[in-house]
Design a protein around this motif. Structure first.
Motif, PDB file in Angstrom:
ATOM      1  N   GLY A 226      29.183   8.845 -61.946  1.00 29.86           N
ATOM      2  CA  GLY A 226      28.382   9.056 -60.748  1.00 29.86           C
ATOM      3  C   GLY A 226      28.904   8.208 -59.601  1.00 29.86           C
ATOM      4  N   LEU A 227      28.333   8.424 -58.409  1.00 34.17           N
ATOM      5  CA  LEU A 227      28.783   7.639 -57.271  1.00 34.17           C
ATOM      6  C   LEU A 227      27.984   6.366 -57.218  1.00 34.17           C
ATOM      7  CD1 LEU A 227      29.058  10.287 -54.490  1.00 34.17           C
ATOM      8  CD2 LEU A 227      30.884   9.114 -55.684  1.00 34.17           C
ATOM      9  N   LYS A 228      28.637   5.286 -56.822  1.00 34.36           N
ATOM     10  CA  LYS A 228      27.941   4.000 -56.841  1.00 34.36           C
ATOM     11  C   LYS A 228      27.950   3.370 -55.460  1.00 34.36           C
ATOM     12  CE  LYS A 228      28.736   1.359 -60.451  1.00 34.36           C
ATOM     13  NZ  LYS A 228      29.151   0.332 -59.530  1.00 34.36           N
ATOM     14  N   LEU A 229      26.828   2.757 -55.115  1.00 38.96           N
ATOM     15  CA  LEU A 229      26.776   2.033 -53.856  1.00 38.96           C
ATOM     16  C   LEU A 229      27.061   0.552 -54.088  1.00 38.96           C
ATOM     17  CD1 LEU A 229      23.608   3.659 -52.285  1.00 38.96           C
ATOM     18  CD2 LEU A 229      25.989   4.207 -51.848  1.00 38.96           C
ATOM     19  N   THR A 230      26.985   0.122 -55.338  1.00 39.48           N
ATOM     20  CA  THR A 230      27.326  -1.259 -55.669  1.00 39.48           C
ATOM     21  C   THR A 230      28.833  -1.324 -55.918  1.00 39.48           C
ATOM     22  OG1 THR A 230      26.703  -0.636 -57.899  1.00 39.48           O
ATOM     23  CG2 THR A 230      25.145  -1.959 -56.687  1.00 39.48           C
ATOM     24  N   PRO A 231      29.455  -2.517 -55.805  1.00 43.73           N
ATOM     25  CA  PRO A 231      30.880  -2.576 -56.119  1.00 43.73           C
ATOM     26  C   PRO A 231      31.109  -2.122 -57.562  1.00 43.73           C
ATOM     27  CG  PRO A 231      30.122  -4.646 -55.171  1.00 43.73           C
ATOM     28  CD  PRO A 231      28.913  -3.806 -55.397  1.00 43.73           C
ATOM     29  N   ARG A 232      32.322  -1.662 -57.825  1.00 45.44           N
ATOM     30  CA  ARG A 232      32.640  -1.087 -59.111  1.00 45.44           C
ATOM     31  C   ARG A 232      32.407  -2.033 -60.295  1.00 45.44           C
ATOM     32  NH1 ARG A 232      36.882   2.616 -61.074  1.00 45.44           N
ATOM     33  NH2 ARG A 232      38.141   1.396 -62.496  1.00 45.44           N
ATOM     34  N   HIS A 233      32.501  -3.350 -60.054  1.00 42.83           N
ATOM     35  CA  HIS A 233      32.443  -4.258 -61.203  1.00 42.83           C
ATOM     36  C   HIS A 233      31.030  -4.642 -61.633  1.00 42.83           C
ATOM     37  CE1 HIS A 233      32.595  -6.954 -57.727  1.00 42.83           C
ATOM     38  NE2 HIS A 233      32.022  -7.862 -58.483  1.00 42.83           N
ATOM     39  N   TYR A 234      30.009  -4.271 -60.865  1.00 40.06           N
ATOM     40  CA  TYR A 234      28.661  -4.430 -61.433  1.00 40.06           C
ATOM     41  C   TYR A 234      27.816  -3.210 -61.110  1.00 40.06           C
ATOM     42  CZ  TYR A 234      27.101  -6.332 -56.845  1.00 40.06           C
ATOM     43  OH  TYR A 234      26.794  -6.526 -55.519  1.00 40.06           O
ATOM     44  N   SER A 235      26.869  -2.914 -61.997  1.00 43.25           N
ATOM     45  CA  SER A 235      26.068  -1.690 -61.853  1.00 43.25           C
ATOM     46  C   SER A 235      24.634  -1.945 -62.285  1.00 43.25           C
ATOM     47  CB  SER A 235      26.607  -0.595 -62.772  1.00 43.25           C
ATOM     48  OG  SER A 235      27.933  -0.308 -62.474  1.00 43.25           O
ATOM     49  N   TYR A 236      23.729  -1.349 -61.544  1.00 38.99           N
ATOM     50  CA  TYR A 236      22.318  -1.398 -61.945  1.00 38.99           C
ATOM     51  C   TYR A 236      22.056  -0.320 -62.987  1.00 38.99           C
ATOM     52  CZ  TYR A 236      21.730  -4.412 -57.931  1.00 38.99           C
ATOM     53  OH  TYR A 236      21.834  -5.459 -57.044  1.00 38.99           O
ATOM     54  N   LEU A 237      21.268  -0.657 -63.989  1.00 39.36           N
ATOM     55  CA  LEU A 237      20.946   0.277 -65.062  1.00 39.36           C
ATOM     56  C   LEU A 237      19.418   0.374 -65.117  1.00 39.36           C
ATOM     57  CD1 LEU A 237      22.248   1.882 -67.430  1.00 39.36           C
ATOM     58  CD2 LEU A 237      21.925  -0.151 -68.841  1.00 39.36           C
ATOM     59  N   LYS A 238      18.902   1.503 -64.628  1.00 37.46           N
ATOM     60  CA  LYS A 238      17.436   1.642 -64.553  1.00 37.46           C
ATOM     61  C   LYS A 238      16.926   2.180 -65.882  1.00 37.46           C
ATOM     62  CE  LYS A 238      14.508   3.151 -60.854  1.00 37.46           C
ATOM     63  NZ  LYS A 238      14.379   4.105 -59.767  1.00 37.46           N
ATOM     64  N   ILE A 239      15.999   1.475 -66.510  1.00 34.79           N
ATOM     65  CA  ILE A 239      15.566   1.891 -67.851  1.00 34.79           C
ATOM     66  C   ILE A 239      14.192   2.570 -67.844  1.00 34.79           C
ATOM     67  CG2 ILE A 239      16.991   0.157 -69.005  1.00 34.79           C
ATOM     68  CD1 ILE A 239      14.401  -1.445 -69.526  1.00 34.79           C
ATOM     69  N   SER A 240      13.431   2.361 -66.800  1.00 39.14           N
ATOM     70  CA  SER A 240      12.128   3.051 -66.733  1.00 39.14           C
ATOM     71  C   SER A 240      11.687   3.099 -65.284  1.00 39.14           C
ATOM     72  CB  SER A 240      11.081   2.317 -67.582  1.00 39.14           C
ATOM     73  OG  SER A 240      10.893   1.021 -67.086  1.00 39.14           O
ATOM     74  N   GLU A 241      10.634   3.838 -65.073  1.00 36.79           N
ATOM     75  CA  GLU A 241      10.091   4.018 -63.731  1.00 36.79           C
ATOM     76  C   GLU A 241       8.588   3.829 -63.839  1.00 36.79           C
ATOM     77  OE1 GLU A 241      10.100   3.870 -60.428  1.00 36.79           O
ATOM     78  OE2 GLU A 241      12.054   4.759 -60.783  1.00 36.79           O
ATOM     79  N   GLY A 242       7.964   3.319 -62.764  1.00 36.29           N
ATOM     80  CA  GLY A 242       6.508   3.184 -62.767  1.00 36.29           C
ATOM     81  C   GLY A 242       6.038   1.959 -63.532  1.00 36.29           C
ATOM     82  N   CYS A 243       4.709   1.783 -63.573  1.00 33.55           N
ATOM     83  CA  CYS A 243       4.173   0.557 -64.162  1.00 33.55           C
ATOM     84  C   CYS A 243       2.741   0.789 -64.637  1.00 33.55           C
ATOM     85  CB  CYS A 243       4.197  -0.541 -63.098  1.00 33.55           C
ATOM     86  SG  CYS A 243       3.582  -2.102 -63.699  1.00 33.55           S
TER      87      CYS A 243
END
Ligand code: SF4
Length: 455
Positions: free
Chosen positions: A133-150
């Motif tokens: 996918g396309l990333k807005l963060t630099p290539r060497h670190y990435s956010y990994l979203k595991i859930s949504e809501g609370c």
């Protein structure tokens, strides 16, 4: 005859708000790119501009409205999405020319609106989406979203009403995404959600089969500890954000001590005084947290704890605030962000009595910052003389003596929110994203300074 390739429409993107909003922006862009759109780095070259807004605090809303205004003035063809999208009336009242307003996580709606505003040129020659996918963060670190809501209902927060109850992603989908990111050059995964410790509660921690080069068809439960074990096998730094101190968090500390996941916990405590926590309706609000923190540090002495605190919450007395300062002295948290309480439209806390005057809030905020800066300075000073692994974020140009400097981070520093390790004397073959050993030579209240270890 040669096939004419129509030039694809271009989309500009302004992404405001937290890392979670950034991940949403990445997903929207990935979808649009696979639909044949190109990205425009500026307003003038864009056929349509997307503004991904934040509506968490009133100040963030104002910032979002300003960004919409700027995009309208510079381009004029604007689609608004994100948390503030739930306040379409406010937006349309101020900017009646906005093309469409969609709420947070309504990817399909945003994408449909872009298609309507600037129809895509379809064909066999549209660009392909990179594997991860396309990333807005630099290539060497990435956010990994595991859930949504609370599932919580903290009285100062409107996230559950904006984003709904907890919805966890399947563990196999998360792990496959993580594997792809690592295969594409990610050296550091930043696990995010609204409540990482609650991961999987909504799907009853149901196990799934993790296929892929590392998973090899094994079962992984939808549970924070199981996910941490699995992510620890990917061989990159894995940082856990938005963790609440539930008892099962104890189980990830040995993984940190063994070097499997990064010894770093981002726990948004928000306060320490029992009265205030009760009025805030905070999860995992229990008296033994200080003892737990001590036990964690016994198991993993290098553990870094980052947190945020709110001062001036309605009903906070001087004693409550002093309790917080004393608690911080005991807890010795490494990294602390402070906020002055701000009533957010729609939050239950607005109905609480005991509003704290602005000047008292300000005075407490200054005292909080002084206290936490002193703790941070002492903890960083204790690292002088040590050798630490650091990840390179940026490399400078050589100075007049040919010395190259770099901005790096240790395992104690999350990108964009914590400090840095500033390095001198970088060798020319070091690249952004490399993890190297550095000797720490000096420290101030927030950053470290050093040089690479030469062998
Ligand atoms: S835990 Fe509380 S502050 Fe965090 S998102 Fe849920 S309700 Fe909001």
């Amino acid at each position: 005859m040669a096939t004419a390739i129509p030039s694809p429409p271009k989309v500009g993107m302004v992404s405001l708000g937290c890392p979670k909003a950034l991940v949403d922006s990445e997903r929207i862009l990935t979808q649009l790119r696979s639909d044949g759109y190109q990205m425009s780095p500026d307003y003038s070259g864009a056929d349509v501009v997307l503004v991904n807004t934040c509506g968490f605090l009133d100040s963030a809303k104002e910032e979002s409205l300003e960004a919409i205004g700027e995009a309208m003035a510079e381009n004029g063809r604007v689609i608004v999405t994100g948390c503030m999208g739930n306040e379409a009336d406010t937006i349309m009242e101020r900017f009646p020319e906005v093309l469409a307003v969609t709420g947070a996580h309504q990817y399909e709606d945003v994408v449909t609106a872009v298609h309507a505003a600037a129809p895509a040129a379809r064909g066999a020659f549209v660009d392909l989406v990179p594997d991860a996918g396309l990333k807005l963060t630099p290539r060497h670190y990435s956010y990994l979203k595991i859930s949504e809501g609370c599932n919580h209902r903290c009285s100062f927060c409107i996230i559950p009403s904006l984003r709904g109850d907890l919805v966890s992603r399947r563990p196999d989908a998360i792990l496959r995404e993580a594997e792809k990111l690592v295969a594409n050059g990610t050296k550091e995964l930043l696990v995010i959600s609204q409540d990482t410790s609650a991961y999987g509660v909504d799907i009853r921690h149901q196990p799934q089969i993790w296929n892929g080069p590392i998973g090899q068809g094994r079962e992984v439960r939808a549970h924070m500890t199981d996910l941490a074990v699995a992510l620890g096998e990917l061989g990159v730094w894995t940082r856990l954000h938005y963790v609440y101190p539930y008892p099962h968090v104890d189980k990830v500390i040995p993984l940190m001590a063994e070097g499997k996941i990064t010894p770093y916990l981002d726990i948004p405590f928000q306060h320490a005084a029992p009265n205030v926590l009760k009025r805030m309706k905070r999860p995992a609000n229990e008296a033994k947290v200080l003892q737990r923190v001590k036990n964690w540090r016994d198991i993993c002495p290098d553990l870094t704890i980052r947190s945020t605190f709110v001062v001036g919450f309605p009903g906070e007395t001087e004693e409550d605030f002093q309790y917080l300062l004393d608690w911080l002295e005991e807890a010795q948290l490494d990294r602390v962000g402070g906020f002055r309480f701000e009533p957010v439209e729609g939050a239950a806390a607005n109905a609480l009595d005991g509003a704290v005057p602005e000047e008292v809030k300000e005075e407490r905020y200054q005292r909080l910052m002084e206290k936490t800066a002193a703790i941070s300075a002492a903890r960083l000073q204790a690292k002088v003389g040590r050798t630490l692994p650091v990840i390179i974020d940026e490399i400078g140009a050589p100075d007049e003596d040919g010395d190259i400097g770099a901005t790096a981070r240790s395992q104690a520093d999350a990108p964009e929110i914590d400090g840095n390790v500033f390095l001198r004397n970088i060798s020319a073959d070091v690249a952004v994203g490399d993890i190297i050993d550095a000797e720490i030579e000096d420290a101030d209240a927030h950053d470290l300074f050093g040089a690479p270890v030469t062998v």
